[in-house]
Design a protein around this motif. Structure first.
Motif, PDB file in Angstrom:
ATOM      1  N   ILE A  77      42.168 -10.924 -81.872  1.00 36.05           N
ATOM      2  CA  ILE A  77      43.187 -11.713 -81.194  1.00 36.05           C
ATOM      3  C   ILE A  77      42.982 -11.558 -79.691  1.00 36.05           C
ATOM      4  O   ILE A  77      42.844 -10.434 -79.193  1.00 36.05           O
ATOM      5  CB  ILE A  77      44.619 -11.237 -81.553  1.00 36.05           C
ATOM      6  N   GLN A  78      43.009 -12.677 -78.968  1.00 36.67           N
ATOM      7  CA  GLN A  78      42.771 -12.647 -77.523  1.00 36.67           C
ATOM      8  C   GLN A  78      43.951 -13.109 -76.686  1.00 36.67           C
ATOM      9  O   GLN A  78      43.978 -12.866 -75.488  1.00 36.67           O
ATOM     10  CB  GLN A  78      41.574 -13.539 -77.177  1.00 36.67           C
ATOM     11  N   THR A  79      44.917 -13.772 -77.298  1.00 34.39           N
ATOM     12  CA  THR A  79      46.008 -14.355 -76.515  1.00 34.39           C
ATOM     13  C   THR A  79      47.336 -13.668 -76.808  1.00 34.39           C
ATOM     14  O   THR A  79      47.562 -13.158 -77.901  1.00 34.39           O
ATOM     15  CB  THR A  79      46.152 -15.858 -76.819  1.00 34.39           C
ATOM     16  N   SER A  80      48.205 -13.700 -75.838  1.00 34.78           N
ATOM     17  CA  SER A  80      49.532 -13.133 -75.982  1.00 34.78           C
ATOM     18  C   SER A  80      50.337 -13.951 -76.991  1.00 34.78           C
ATOM     19  O   SER A  80      50.208 -15.176 -77.037  1.00 34.78           O
ATOM     20  CB  SER A  80      50.235 -13.165 -74.625  1.00 34.78           C
ATOM     21  N   ALA A 126      42.172  -8.852 -74.102  1.00 30.90           N
ATOM     22  CA  ALA A 126      42.779  -9.717 -73.085  1.00 30.90           C
ATOM     23  C   ALA A 126      44.302  -9.612 -73.157  1.00 30.90           C
ATOM     24  O   ALA A 126      44.836  -8.516 -73.295  1.00 30.90           O
ATOM     25  CB  ALA A 126      42.271 -11.140 -73.237  1.00 30.90           C
ATOM     26  N   ASN A 127      45.003 -10.728 -73.097  1.00 25.23           N
ATOM     27  CA  ASN A 127      46.465 -10.697 -73.080  1.00 25.23           C
ATOM     28  C   ASN A 127      47.087 -10.335 -74.426  1.00 25.23           C
ATOM     29  O   ASN A 127      48.286 -10.074 -74.496  1.00 25.23           O
ATOM     30  CB  ASN A 127      47.020 -12.037 -72.588  1.00 25.23           C
ATOM     31  N   LYS A 174      39.989  -1.000 -74.128  1.00 21.26           N
ATOM     32  CA  LYS A 174      40.506  -0.125 -73.074  1.00 21.26           C
ATOM     33  C   LYS A 174      40.522  -0.804 -71.711  1.00 21.26           C
ATOM     34  O   LYS A 174      41.478  -0.673 -70.950  1.00 21.26           O
ATOM     35  CB  LYS A 174      39.702   1.175 -73.013  1.00 21.26           C
ATOM     36  N   ASP A 175      39.474  -1.523 -71.373  1.00 18.20           N
ATOM     37  CA  ASP A 175      39.422  -2.202 -70.072  1.00 18.20           C
ATOM     38  C   ASP A 175      40.607  -3.144 -69.886  1.00 18.20           C
ATOM     39  O   ASP A 175      41.149  -3.268 -68.790  1.00 18.20           O
ATOM     40  CB  ASP A 175      38.121  -2.987 -69.908  1.00 18.20           C
ATOM     41  N   ASP A 176      41.015  -3.806 -70.965  1.00 17.13           N
ATOM     42  CA  ASP A 176      42.134  -4.737 -70.874  1.00 17.13           C
ATOM     43  C   ASP A 176      43.462  -3.998 -70.723  1.00 17.13           C
ATOM     44  O   ASP A 176      44.362  -4.471 -70.033  1.00 17.13           O
ATOM     45  CB  ASP A 176      42.166  -5.666 -72.090  1.00 17.13           C
ATOM     46  N   LEU A 177      43.577  -2.835 -71.354  1.00 17.71           N
ATOM     47  CA  LEU A 177      44.776  -2.014 -71.170  1.00 17.71           C
ATOM     48  C   LEU A 177      44.871  -1.503 -69.733  1.00 17.71           C
ATOM     49  O   LEU A 177      45.923  -1.560 -69.108  1.00 17.71           O
ATOM     50  CB  LEU A 177      44.782  -0.829 -72.129  1.00 17.71           C
ATOM     51  N   VAL A 178      43.760  -1.020 -69.226  1.00 18.56           N
ATOM     52  CA  VAL A 178      43.722  -0.490 -67.863  1.00 18.56           C
ATOM     53  C   VAL A 178      44.048  -1.599 -66.858  1.00 18.56           C
ATOM     54  O   VAL A 178      44.832  -1.395 -65.923  1.00 18.56           O
ATOM     55  CB  VAL A 178      42.344   0.148 -67.558  1.00 18.56           C
ATOM     56  N   ALA A 179      43.488  -2.780 -67.067  1.00 18.83           N
ATOM     57  CA  ALA A 179      43.720  -3.901 -66.154  1.00 18.83           C
ATOM     58  C   ALA A 179      45.195  -4.292 -66.096  1.00 18.83           C
ATOM     59  O   ALA A 179      45.667  -4.793 -65.079  1.00 18.83           O
ATOM     60  CB  ALA A 179      42.887  -5.102 -66.577  1.00 18.83           C
ATOM     61  N   ARG A 180      45.928  -4.030 -67.173  1.00 20.12           N
ATOM     62  CA  ARG A 180      47.344  -4.385 -67.241  1.00 20.12           C
ATOM     63  C   ARG A 180      48.265  -3.184 -67.030  1.00 20.12           C
ATOM     64  O   ARG A 180      49.471  -3.290 -67.174  1.00 20.12           O
ATOM     65  CB  ARG A 180      47.623  -5.045 -68.591  1.00 20.12           C
ATOM     66  N   VAL A 216      34.233 -11.470 -89.235  1.00 20.26           N
ATOM     67  CA  VAL A 216      35.064 -11.430 -88.046  1.00 20.26           C
ATOM     68  C   VAL A 216      35.725 -12.789 -87.894  1.00 20.26           C
ATOM     69  O   VAL A 216      35.056 -13.821 -87.944  1.00 20.26           O
ATOM     70  CB  VAL A 216      34.239 -11.108 -86.776  1.00 20.26           C
ATOM     71  N   ILE A 217      37.038 -12.769 -87.705  1.00 18.58           N
ATOM     72  CA  ILE A 217      37.770 -14.012 -87.437  1.00 18.58           C
ATOM     73  C   ILE A 217      38.410 -13.859 -86.066  1.00 18.58           C
ATOM     74  O   ILE A 217      39.170 -12.922 -85.840  1.00 18.58           O
ATOM     75  CB  ILE A 217      38.848 -14.278 -88.499  1.00 18.58           C
ATOM     76  N   THR A 218      38.094 -14.788 -85.184  1.00 17.76           N
ATOM     77  CA  THR A 218      38.719 -14.798 -83.864  1.00 17.76           C
ATOM     78  C   THR A 218      39.799 -15.865 -83.875  1.00 17.76           C
ATOM     79  O   THR A 218      39.543 -17.022 -84.174  1.00 17.76           O
ATOM     80  CB  THR A 218      37.680 -15.087 -82.757  1.00 17.76           C
ATOM     81  N   TRP A 219      40.991 -15.429 -83.575  1.00 20.37           N
ATOM     82  CA  TRP A 219      42.145 -16.340 -83.601  1.00 20.37           C
ATOM     83  C   TRP A 219      42.442 -16.840 -82.221  1.00 20.37           C
ATOM     84  O   TRP A 219      42.302 -16.196 -81.254  1.00 20.37           O
ATOM     85  CB  TRP A 219      43.364 -15.616 -84.159  1.00 20.37           C
TER      86      TRP A 219
END
Length: 93
Positions: A6-9, A33-34, A57-63, A90-93
């Motif tokens: 999952i990539q979106t909020s 990501a979000n 981790k990079d996305d957590l740190v960025a936020r 792998v399924i990307t939503w």
């Protein structure tokens, strides 16, 4: 064994909500990501709790969320590649 990416909020679209309908025992969820923000919402954190959750981790740190979401397995990009290789699908939503 499926890796759901999952990539979106959940505030932006219904990707996580749709994913939750298809998750099965043994599946894993990768939040990037979000999408990492979903773990701040109790409803989603509870819905995801029976599954193996990975967060980039990079996305957590960025936020600024690395310490507040420390209970989740934080991975780097190399670990992400390993996850993709070790899951049957792998399924990307």
């Amino acid at each position: 064994m499926i890796l759901h990416h999952i990539q979106t909020s959940p505030a932006a679209d219904g990707a996580l909500k749709t994913c939750l309908r298809y998750l099965r025992r043994g599946d894993s969820v990768l939040l990037t990501a979000n999408a990492v923000n979903a773990l701040l919402v109790r409803q989603y954190a509870m819905a995801l709790s029976p599954f193996k959750i990975y967060v980039l981790k990079d996305d957590l740190v960025a936020r600024g969320l690395a310490s507040s979401l420390a209970k989740y397995q934080q991975i780097d990009h190399a670990d992400m590649v390993d996850l993709v290789i070790t899951h049957q699908k792998v399924i990307t939503w």
